[in-house]
Design a protein around this motif. Structure first.
Motif, PDB file in Angstrom:
ATOM      1  N   PHE A 151      27.624  53.802 103.263  1.00  0.00           N
ATOM      2  CA  PHE A 151      26.741  54.876 102.803  1.00  0.00           C
ATOM      3  C   PHE A 151      27.477  56.220 102.752  1.00  0.00           C
ATOM      4  O   PHE A 151      27.019  57.147 102.083  1.00  0.00           O
ATOM      5  N   LEU A 152      28.587  56.318 103.473  1.00  0.00           N
ATOM      6  CA  LEU A 152      29.339  57.576 103.487  1.00  0.00           C
ATOM      7  C   LEU A 152      29.806  57.966 102.092  1.00  0.00           C
ATOM      8  O   LEU A 152      29.889  59.148 101.755  1.00  0.00           O
ATOM      9  N   PHE A 153      30.117  56.948 101.270  1.00  0.00           N
ATOM     10  CA  PHE A 153      30.661  57.236  99.950  1.00  0.00           C
ATOM     11  C   PHE A 153      29.615  57.832  99.012  1.00  0.00           C
ATOM     12  O   PHE A 153      29.962  58.313  97.935  1.00  0.00           O
ATOM     13  N   LEU A 154      28.341  57.785  99.407  1.00  0.00           N
ATOM     14  CA  LEU A 154      27.317  58.469  98.630  1.00  0.00           C
ATOM     15  C   LEU A 154      27.519  59.980  98.691  1.00  0.00           C
ATOM     16  O   LEU A 154      27.129  60.707  97.778  1.00  0.00           O
ATOM     17  N   PHE A 155      28.134  60.445  99.767  1.00  0.00           N
ATOM     18  CA  PHE A 155      28.312  61.880  99.986  1.00  0.00           C
ATOM     19  C   PHE A 155      29.748  62.339  99.706  1.00  0.00           C
ATOM     20  O   PHE A 155      29.964  63.444  99.228  1.00  0.00           O
ATOM     21  N   ARG A 156      30.708  61.489 100.026  1.00  0.00           N
ATOM     22  CA  ARG A 156      32.116  61.785  99.753  1.00  0.00           C
ATOM     23  C   ARG A 156      32.767  60.502  99.248  1.00  0.00           C
ATOM     24  O   ARG A 156      33.178  59.660 100.049  1.00  0.00           O
ATOM     25  N   SER A 157      32.871  60.372  97.933  1.00  0.00           N
ATOM     26  CA  SER A 157      33.409  59.123  97.384  1.00  0.00           C
ATOM     27  C   SER A 157      34.890  58.950  97.678  1.00  0.00           C
ATOM     28  O   SER A 157      35.400  57.834  97.699  1.00  0.00           O
ATOM     29  N   GLN A 158      35.629  60.050  97.893  1.00  0.00           N
ATOM     30  CA  GLN A 158      37.044  60.018  98.258  1.00  0.00           C
ATOM     31  C   GLN A 158      37.875  59.161  97.293  1.00  0.00           C
ATOM     32  O   GLN A 158      38.701  58.354  97.698  1.00  0.00           O
ATOM     33  N   ILE A 159      37.603  59.360  96.014  1.00  0.00           N
ATOM     34  CA  ILE A 159      38.313  58.607  94.984  1.00  0.00           C
ATOM     35  C   ILE A 159      38.214  59.391  93.678  1.00  0.00           C
ATOM     36  O   ILE A 159      37.336  60.254  93.532  1.00  0.00           O
ATOM     37  N   ALA A 160      39.119  59.124  92.750  1.00  0.00           N
ATOM     38  CA  ALA A 160      39.022  59.751  91.433  1.00  0.00           C
ATOM     39  C   ALA A 160      37.670  59.410  90.814  1.00  0.00           C
ATOM     40  O   ALA A 160      37.188  58.286  90.935  1.00  0.00           O
ATOM     41  N   ILE A 161      37.055  60.382  90.158  1.00  0.00           N
ATOM     42  CA  ILE A 161      35.670  60.191  89.727  1.00  0.00           C
ATOM     43  C   ILE A 161      35.546  59.714  88.285  1.00  0.00           C
ATOM     44  O   ILE A 161      34.443  59.706  87.733  1.00  0.00           O
ATOM     45  N   ASP A 162      36.638  59.318  87.649  1.00  0.00           N
ATOM     46  CA  ASP A 162      36.497  58.750  86.316  1.00  0.00           C
ATOM     47  C   ASP A 162      35.862  57.366  86.446  1.00  0.00           C
ATOM     48  O   ASP A 162      36.011  56.666  87.450  1.00  0.00           O
ATOM     49  N   GLN A 163      35.145  56.977  85.414  1.00  0.00           N
ATOM     50  CA  GLN A 163      34.405  55.716  85.430  1.00  0.00           C
ATOM     51  C   GLN A 163      35.168  54.643  84.658  1.00  0.00           C
ATOM     52  O   GLN A 163      35.801  54.948  83.645  1.00  0.00           O
ATOM     53  N   PRO A 164      35.097  53.380  85.116  1.00  0.00           N
ATOM     54  CA  PRO A 164      34.363  52.857  86.271  1.00  0.00           C
ATOM     55  C   PRO A 164      35.167  52.864  87.579  1.00  0.00           C
ATOM     56  O   PRO A 164      34.751  52.247  88.550  1.00  0.00           O
ATOM     57  N   TRP A 165      36.336  53.537  87.581  1.00  0.00           N
ATOM     58  CA  TRP A 165      37.173  53.574  88.786  1.00  0.00           C
ATOM     59  C   TRP A 165      36.387  54.064  90.000  1.00  0.00           C
ATOM     60  O   TRP A 165      36.564  53.572  91.119  1.00  0.00           O
ATOM     61  N   PHE A 166      35.525  55.033  89.782  1.00  0.00           N
ATOM     62  CA  PHE A 166      34.678  55.605  90.820  1.00  0.00           C
ATOM     63  C   PHE A 166      33.908  54.527  91.589  1.00  0.00           C
ATOM     64  O   PHE A 166      33.670  54.647  92.801  1.00  0.00           O
ATOM     65  N   MET A 167      33.526  53.448  90.910  1.00  0.00           N
ATOM     66  CA  MET A 167      32.674  52.413  91.524  1.00  0.00           C
ATOM     67  C   MET A 167      33.440  51.523  92.501  1.00  0.00           C
ATOM     68  O   MET A 167      32.829  50.679  93.165  1.00  0.00           O
ATOM     69  N   ARG A 168      34.754  51.671  92.583  1.00  0.00           N
ATOM     70  CA  ARG A 168      35.529  50.889  93.562  1.00  0.00           C
ATOM     71  C   ARG A 168      35.000  51.083  94.974  1.00  0.00           C
ATOM     72  O   ARG A 168      35.038  50.159  95.798  1.00  0.00           O
TER      73      ARG A 168
END
Length: 711
Positions: free
Chosen positions: A432-449
């Motif tokens: 659930f932490l990644f809902l607040f800080r995804s800590q990843i590049a935000i391009d899609q769909p890479w973000f969904m990793r």
């Protein structure tokens, strides 16, 4: 059937543990790998023979498992082609080098110009990533080359879907388990990431094995299952650093359960027998810990592991504090309920679990309203860290995930979830932490990793369990939830349809192989510096053994960071950044001057659309050939991560810049290149570079991250 899949996956984990040991200690080769795999296959067959009287295979389970296998083969048949950079290329390259050297370290004088590797000393490197997935891929490459490696996720997908099916079957029934599979099997990320070489594919298998074993241990009161569960979660640390969070949560939940059991019955209810199960688990765990310790020491992995673990822990520690306060308040409330209302221990706990759901519902709704209010009142003054939450939820909405979250909120309001779902959420809490800080590049769909291996399966399981719980109590909402889930399954499928048979970079391997065959070991290719089409250098260098330099940065990163460390307190000064960048360029140029003397011929590879800027002048180059090759990629949104750090784009603008999500439109790309040969390879030039504000800000971020990771 559950027993066969569960124990096969457990033997699979044991086998990988020993393969990791071989890689860590430098004994990874065809003979040792073959002996290890064969030994565990024999061990598994012996287990089946000894347990054949107790193994029951139901027809329904067999049909579902057959469907899972067919589905996984279909997805894997349309796997992506050779990766063109990012983490995928690093995993592939590290696995290939492991098969060549038999060790996690290797020597390469050109690797300073590549990303994804950690400098041990001189020209000795190892992968910057934890070794679990690299070792798994290396087994396939060892026996079947790159074609086998690109199929490596097929087995993982079979095991993952099977484990989810049997887990939900144990929690509810086979019908609910089937619906959870339909949700997962039609979801976008299931098709996208299982076709790619990403470590989450291995991570999710052993995480969900640990969850299945955990619930089986609680249900059957078998301490050995709980120990094997903890081992499976511990093994995940070899794959992803954040796995340590899940492991710590599992241990905490285990002791909480033991404590509650002691309160309710005055004894733990679990007997520890020092049988072969316990001894095997203990022995392999000790070997795993020794191997992991050796990895951290031998390959300087401690700083990297700490950095990868600390980032999520920094946020989770705050959540953990809130959770501790909630549990403390719950314990106080439990005490008063039991003392002053004469409720039994079981009644008091059930009361807290049931009424706590509506409290969670209220907290979530109020938090969302407060967040939107702050967003409305101070929309121009907020940092990206605040807008990122909105961005994350908006992105998940385009994948329909928000609709599942709404269904789960309805379940909380109706107070239908039971302790099994609560335990499952607790064990998956770090996701659930990644809902607040995804800590990843935000391009899609890479973000969904960040959400693919744990959060998405959890949401689908809870959605299916909601249907199951409502159906039991004959709630009037059952019909609505049933129709909603069916509509969402159809929505999942429609979104995923364009990529089901899509293969990114398909056919590029033939073009690259054909191009590479014209070069000898005594030839060197210098690419016109950049980091776009230059990423094909990974495949050229590590797969086809061409000597390629994709970027300017040839100077030892380790030595450069020692120099940069002296100016760590002055990194806010632009002049210092320019000075360090100039130092790196000059040292890299000196390295290149020495390097070209080791080769008979030096070539320059340049895009037809770009000017030649490095390292030869036009009058020192002879055009040898022009060529092009075609490949497909998804039409995605822009890579924004570097701007987020530099704050060159206002946070609000970034938060709203989320179009074409999820990407479903294939784009035909044509890469046209010119190949030049240096007439005199020893006459090089370093043009004077001017660094704009963007370049300075990017290099400052690079230095900050590198210094934090390496010191």
């Amino acid at each position: 059937m559950t027993s066969i899949i569960k124990n096969f996956t457990l033997f699979f984990a044991f086998c990988l543990t020993f393969l990791l040991g071989l890689a860590v200690f430098g004994w990874f080769n065809k003979i040792t790998v073959s002996i290890t795999i064969l030994s565990f296959i024999i061990g598994f067959l012996v287990w089946i023979f000894l347990k054949k009287q107790k193994i029951k295979i139901e027809r329904t389970d067999l049909i579902i498992f057959g469907a899972i296998v067919v589905f996984s083969l279909l997805v894997s048949f349309f796997h992506h082609g050779i990766p063109s950079g990012r983490d995928d290329a690093s995993y592939m390259s590290a696995a290939i080098k492991l098969t060549e050297t038999g060790s996690l370290s290797f020597t390469d004088q050109l690797i300073h110009a590549y990303s994804g590797f950690r400098n041990l000393e001189g020209n000795v490197f190892t992968s910057q990533f934890l070794p679990g997935y690299n070792v798994y891929l290396a087994v396939y490459f060892l026996f079947g080359g790159i074609n086998a490696m690109l199929w490596a996720n097929c087995l993982l997908l079979v095991l993952f879907l099977s484990l989810i099916y049997f887990l939900v079957s144990d929690l509810a029934n086979k019908k609910t388990a089937l619906f959870s599979l339909l949700l997962l099997g039609t979801f976008y990320t299931t098709f996208w990431f299982t076709k790619r070489l990403n470590s989450e594919n291995l991570f999710m298998v052993f995480f969900w094995l640990g969850i299945l074993l955990f619930f089986e241990g609680l249900k059957n009161k078998r301490i050995s299952n709980l120990f094997f569960s903890l081992y499976s979660l511990l093994f995940c640390i070899f794959i992803r650093a954040e796995a340590l969070l899940y492991f710590l949560i599992a241990i905490a939940v285990f002791f909480i359960i033991m404590f509650v059991k002691k309160l309710r019955t005055n004894h733990f209810g679990y007997k520890i027998k020092l049988g072969w199960n316990f001894l095997v688990c203990a022995g392999i765990t000790v070997f795993a810990l020794i191997s992991f310790g050796a990895y951290l020491q031998k390959y300087n992995g401690l700083a990297y592991f700490y950095k990868q673990f600390y980032d999520p822990w920094k946020l989770f520690s705050k959540v953990f504090l809130v959770l501790f306060i909630v549990l403390l308040l719950g314990a106080i409330l439990y005490y008063f309920l039991k003392k002053y209302t004469a409720k039994s221990c079981k009644d008091a706990i059930d009361y807290l679990l049931k009424n706590g759901q509506r409290l969670i519902f209220v907290i979530v709704i109020l938090s969302a309203c407060l967040y939107e209010l702050v967003l409305f009142l101070k929309c121009d003054d907020l940092a990206w860290s605040f807008y990122q939450i909105q961005f994350n939820f908006k992105a998940l909405g385009f994948y329909l995930v928000l609709f599942y979250l709404v269904l789960i909120l309805i379940g909380l309001y109706k107070k239908v979830f039971k302790k099994e779902e609560l335990l499952l959420v607790l064990l998956c809490l770090p996701s659930f932490l990644f809902l607040f800080r995804s800590q990843i590049a935000i391009d899609q769909p890479w973000f969904m990793r960040r959400f693919y291996p744990i959060f998405i399966p959890l949401i689908f399981i809870l959605s299916a369990m909601l249907w199951y719980r409502l159906d039991i109590i004959k709630s009037s909402l059952t019909f609505f939830v049933k129709k909603a889930i069916i509509i969402l399954i159809i929505g999942n499928f429609l979104i995923s349809l364009p990529i089901i048979f899509y293969r990114e970079n398909a056919g590029v391997d033939k073009e690259l192989k054909k191009f590479s065959q014209q070069f000898k070991d005594s030839d060197l290719i210098v690419m016109n510096p950049g980091w776009s089409w230059q990423k094909w250098s990974y495949a050229l260098h590590y797969l086809y053994n061409v000597n390629v330099i994709p970027r300017r940065e040839l100077y030892s990163k380790k030595e450069f960071l020692v120099e940069a460390k002296k100016y760590e307190k002055d990194l806010d000064n632009d002049d210092v950044i320019v000075k360090l960048k100039t130092f790196l360029d000059e040292k890299s140029f000196e390295t290149l001057q020495k390097l070209v003397k080791n080769y008979d011929s030096v070539y320059l590879l340049n895009s037809k659309d770009d000017m030649i800027v490095y390292p030869y002048k036009n009058d020192n180059l002879e055009l040898k050939s022009s060529f092009s090759f075609d490949y497909q990629s998804l039409s995605s949104d822009s890579l924004l991560i570097k701007y987020l750090k530099n704050k060159e784009i206002p946070s609000k603008k970034v938060a709203n810049r989320i179009y074409n999500t999820p990407p479903v439109l294939p784009t035909e790309n044509t890469l046209s290149l010119n190949l030049y040969k240096a007439l005199d390879k020893n006459i090089l030039f370093l043009s004077e570079r001017v660094y704009d504000a963007k370049a300075i800000a990017e290099f400052r971020d690079y230095l900050s991250d590198s210094l934090e990771t390496n010191f």
